[in-house]
Design an enzyme around this catalytic site. Sequence first.
Site, mmCIF file in Angstrom:
data_model
loop_
_atom_site.group_PDB
_atom_site.id
_atom_site.type_symbol
_atom_site.label_atom_id
_atom_site.label_comp_id
_atom_site.label_asym_id
_atom_site.label_seq_id
_atom_site.Cartn_x
_atom_site.Cartn_y
_atom_site.Cartn_z
ATOM 1 N N ASP A 130 67.611 16.112 32.829
ATOM 2 C CA ASP A 130 68.174 16.985 31.788
ATOM 3 C C ASP A 130 67.883 16.034 30.386
ATOM 4 O O ASP A 130 68.836 15.285 30.141
ATOM 5 C CB ASP A 130 69.546 17.708 31.790
ATOM 6 C CG ASP A 130 69.588 18.585 30.603
ATOM 7 O OD1 ASP A 130 68.937 18.649 29.713
ATOM 8 O OD2 ASP A 130 70.461 19.686 30.834
ATOM 9 N N VAL A 131 67.041 16.442 29.594
ATOM 10 C CA VAL A 131 66.841 15.433 28.329
ATOM 11 C C VAL A 131 67.843 15.458 27.426
ATOM 12 O O VAL A 131 67.842 14.674 26.466
ATOM 13 C CB VAL A 131 65.432 15.568 27.755
ATOM 14 C CG1 VAL A 131 64.316 15.029 28.791
ATOM 15 C CG2 VAL A 131 65.205 17.189 27.387
ATOM 16 N N SER A 149 55.193 22.498 16.685
ATOM 17 C CA SER A 149 54.836 23.815 16.801
ATOM 18 C C SER A 149 54.168 24.283 15.147
ATOM 19 O O SER A 149 54.662 23.559 14.382
ATOM 20 C CB SER A 149 56.054 24.803 16.867
ATOM 21 O OG SER A 149 55.650 26.295 16.508
ATOM 22 N N TYR A 182 64.821 27.585 15.550
ATOM 23 C CA TYR A 182 63.364 27.170 16.022
ATOM 24 C C TYR A 182 62.567 26.420 15.036
ATOM 25 O O TYR A 182 62.081 25.274 15.011
ATOM 26 C CB TYR A 182 62.734 27.975 16.910
ATOM 27 C CG TYR A 182 61.407 27.643 17.642
ATOM 28 C CD1 TYR A 182 61.602 26.963 18.781
ATOM 29 C CD2 TYR A 182 59.914 27.955 16.926
ATOM 30 C CE1 TYR A 182 60.376 26.410 19.620
ATOM 31 C CE2 TYR A 182 59.032 27.500 17.895
ATOM 32 C CZ TYR A 182 59.055 26.668 18.873
ATOM 33 O OH TYR A 182 57.892 26.312 19.472
ATOM 34 N N LYS A 229 61.818 22.423 14.634
ATOM 35 C CA LYS A 229 60.353 21.706 14.673
ATOM 36 C C LYS A 229 59.929 21.107 13.516
ATOM 37 O O LYS A 229 58.952 20.242 13.429
ATOM 38 C CB LYS A 229 59.347 22.854 15.261
ATOM 39 C CG LYS A 229 59.517 23.586 16.393
ATOM 40 C CD LYS A 229 59.255 22.278 17.596
ATOM 41 C CE LYS A 229 59.191 22.953 18.853
ATOM 42 N NZ LYS A 229 59.212 21.716 19.935
ATOM 43 N N THR A 279 52.462 30.825 27.701
ATOM 44 C CA THR A 279 53.379 30.180 28.470
ATOM 45 C C THR A 279 54.642 31.081 28.824
ATOM 46 O O THR A 279 54.600 32.369 28.323
ATOM 47 C CB THR A 279 54.010 29.022 27.939
ATOM 48 O OG1 THR A 279 54.789 29.043 26.864
ATOM 49 C CG2 THR A 279 52.702 27.881 27.367
#
Length: 259
Positions: A66-67, A144, A157, A161, A192
């Site tokens: 898990d990063v 993104s 989000y 980004k 995705t």
Amino acid sequence: MSSLANKVVLITGASSGIGAGTAVHFASFGCRLALCGRNEENLQKVVKQCNETGLPKDKIISIIGDVCIVTDCERIIKEIIDHYGQLDVLINSAGILISGSIETTKLDDYDKIMNTNVRSLFVLNQLAVPHLIKTKGNIVNVSSVAGLRSFPGVLAYCISKSAVDQMTQCMALELADRGVRVNAVNPGVIITEIHKRGGMSEEQYQEFLEKSKTTHALGRPGTVDEVAKSIAFLASDDASFSTGVTLPVDGGRGVMCPR
């Protein structure tokens, strides 16, 4: 892309989406791969796909981690160096999307997005840099179009980004004199599971994809393979004079304006 042959490449988020597609694409160049993800079953499916491209089993390792956990990041880098003895390319593809406005975004969701999309990149990049300096390697961050343009309803989000883009450009300036390049790709809507994982129902997602035909100048959403090819370009010697780039792979979405 012959310059990528035998390079040691770490790909995070490799168990799904852009990360998985990138892993398979890089396998076709004969890279030595280290694939990191949280879902072991999915990760093994990607490993199998890489093998099916002709990549020998001894040229690929999978690492469950898990990063968002610093000790996992430290273990990931250590396992790669212990196994391969070097690191040439780091592709930070792990990321999440959770919808919400300034009025509706929960603080826990904001923290989750920032930890996954920004903090984990900072930690992994910092751990990888000493090894990349030795090989004069490079980093490709998956950002993104939301890092370049503003969109309502995905506030946290977009913030995350845009932070990735700043991290990319600052690191590019800091590491250029050591021969390390740092770039990013900025995808538009790519087919995705990220939007459904972010809360969309199947019906909402299909409506979203249909709407994407009008929000992207090329009239469609993109595919993971199209993003993977751009990542490969930036990671290869074909982009040897490019650093600090935030490359839109967005079907023209980033330049569209309401009419």
